[in-house]
Scaffold this active site. Sequence first.
Site, short mmCIF file in Angstrom:
data_model
loop_
_atom_site.label_atom_id
_atom_site.label_comp_id
_atom_site.label_asym_id
_atom_site.label_seq_id
_atom_site.Cartn_x
_atom_site.Cartn_y
_atom_site.Cartn_z
CB CYS A 2 -0.86 0.02 1.26
SG CYS A 2 -1.77 -1.49 1.51
NE ARG A 27 4.35 1.77 -1.49
CZ ARG A 27 5.51 1.15 -1.25
NH1 ARG A 27 6.54 1.40 -2.01
NH2 ARG A 27 5.63 0.29 -0.26
CD1 TRP A 73 -1.58 -5.61 -2.71
CD2 TRP A 73 -2.19 -4.65 -4.63
NE1 TRP A 73 -1.59 -6.58 -3.67
CE2 TRP A 73 -1.96 -6.03 -4.86
CE3 TRP A 73 -2.58 -3.85 -5.68
CZ2 TRP A 73 -2.10 -6.60 -6.12
CZ3 TRP A 73 -2.72 -4.43 -6.94
CH2 TRP A 73 -2.49 -5.79 -7.14
CG ASN A 99 2.61 -1.24 2.95
OD1 ASN A 99 1.97 -2.20 2.51
ND2 ASN A 99 3.81 -0.91 2.50
N GLY A 100 1.07 -3.62 5.10
CA GLY A 100 1.65 -4.87 5.60
C GLY A 100 0.55 -5.84 5.99
CD GLU A 485 6.79 -17.15 -17.64
OE1 GLU A 485 5.85 -17.59 -18.34
OE2 GLU A 485 6.87 -15.96 -17.28
CE LYS A 489 7.55 -12.84 -18.58
NZ LYS A 489 6.54 -13.77 -18.43
CD GLU A 492 5.36 -11.36 -21.82
OE1 GLU A 492 4.25 -10.83 -21.96
OE2 GLU A 492 5.63 -12.10 -20.87
CG HIS A 508 10.30 -36.66 -31.23
ND1 HIS A 508 10.25 -37.97 -31.66
CD2 HIS A 508 10.71 -36.71 -29.94
CE1 HIS A 508 10.59 -38.79 -30.66
NE2 HIS A 508 10.86 -38.04 -29.61
CE LYS A 607 0.81 -7.31 -14.87
NZ LYS A 607 1.91 -8.26 -15.11
#
Length: 612
Positions: A2, A27, A73, A99-100, A485, A489, A492, A508, A607
């Site tokens: 946050c 944040r 957040w 925050n936490g 993955e 990365k 993209e 193959h 996103k």
Amino acid sequence: MCGIVGYIGNKEAFPILIKGLKRLEYRGYDSAGIALINGGMTVFKKAGKVSDLEKIVDHNHITANIGIGHTRWATHGEPNDVNAHPHISQSGDLAIIHNGIIENYSSIKAELKKRGYTFHSDTDTEVLVNLIEEVQKTEKTTLDNAVRIALNEVVGAYAIVVLNRNNPDQLIAARKGSPLVIGIGDNEFYIASDASPIIEYTQNVVYLDEQEYAVINRNGQYSIRTLGNVEKSHEIKKLEFSLELIEKGGFEHFMLKEIYEQPKAIEDSLRGRMNASKGWIKLGGLNEYITRIDNAERFIITACGTSWHSGLIGEYLIEDLARVPVEVEYASEFRYRNPIISDKDVVIAISQSGETADTLAAIDIAKDRQALIYGVCNVIGSSIARASHAGSYTHAGPEIGVASTKAFSTQISLITLIALQLATVKGTLPTSKLREILYELENIPKKIEETLLLDAQIKEIAAIYKDATNFLYLGRGYNFPVALEGALKLKEISYIHAEGYPAAEMKHGPIALIDENMPVVFLATNKSAYEKIVSNVQEVKARKGKIIAVVHKGDTQIRELADHIIEVPETEEILSPLITIVPLQLLAYHIAIMRGCNVDQPRNLAKSVTVE
Ligand code: AGP
């Protein structure tokens, strides 16, 4: 994660707080609020962005020169008006922003209820402000000492600022595990989660250290003490970097910041959910439906993109540890292929944003066919989280870079706990092995820190291959989804074509692609199939492929064959994706930068893909 901001001085607090919150919105942005002391306590708070908060503010009641602000957040409780910060104590005297995560808030809340406290929100923060009030009342002590005593009782991470409406000349701030910086102006003080709300007013700052609290007074005096009540003094630092760099934590891009945040993000995703020494795992969402989950005949994991790669790792983990059949489905295919689903199935939907249209549609179909839906999301109260019967949040904090990094690693951490808890319930994993894996899981953040030290070496490799037109990524077992993955990365953010493949699958067909222009990234940390991987490397070398190999420290055989060796710390094979993905994230990042690409907002991408 946050955003916190506070002010005490001779200026109007409101504009400073609002502007500061806007600087901190990166944040967290699911609700915002402000508390001012102006003869009494005036609080404005609202779900949504800071701009939504501004719409409800009554400008006849904002004159004040002390106040606190918060952009949230969510970690506990839906992002709505009631759960928005600041939270007020029962008497109405105290206001807090936080925050936490307070891990033991439930037991504290139960005790406070016994003492007559009532609660209006679902947050751990409201519990903390009432604990502080209760301590001040029973100990008959000052507010700052009550904060200190209360914080010694809580378990978890926090950065807090507390106001008392009966004392408009003082702010109390404290931190443990979440950052807090104090800006020192001319007879005025600013407090914030980072320097972004402060830098335009003063460059003189003091950073609170772990388990310290500050008493900040209007007369330009402040003091810092430890929670052990020891006076501390800190050197005043001069802010050097730009506002833009501050928002990125000093990193050039959000993506790099988020790659480096992975150790902390994984710690946050595991916090309060496991105990290696006692050998327990506690996933609230799972326990609620444990009978149905335990009796499930099959798990179907559905997701898109990077989250689908996490799902593949989930398949390996759950089948390997809990011995339950798992299928992994692209949500976009699953929703249209008329799948066979029954009430004996558990569908795990994985999504960072919690808003991916295909994944949401896949959930709807599975729900219609009576499956139990378990959501693994990063955004509290997101559509997928709300559409699921149960679930767990990854607590990675906002992921701003479009290319998913810390979301991927926290998804894997969480799915590992799910697989381990399932194995415990089914008795398919000895307790000794469970504790061994949990101890190693606790070590992963440190091993990622160690792996991040390879950044410079990886940047050198990136410089050699930045102009390649194709890449191959090869891995076996748990490293096969990591190969996928790693390829995603690179694709993209650098726009280089890249493919991930099971290493043995090369023969193959794809091996026809190999020549001296083809860089091949091998993930070769497997113990179980090491000799096979060595053969695969030899096959590529025989065709002059350029070999970049991620190996365990001290590897000898592949060192003789590869063009470049990236040595990562050893770990349990089932946890290796958490380590082996890091060099691939850095490789993609550096190549993309060298190609002049916009790594945080790559072309054509969003996103969150909220359309089909
Ligand atoms: C991964 O780097 C991409 N940003 C993309 O593949 C992403 O993982 C996918 O769109 C799924 O998003 P979600 O996790 O928010 O559902």
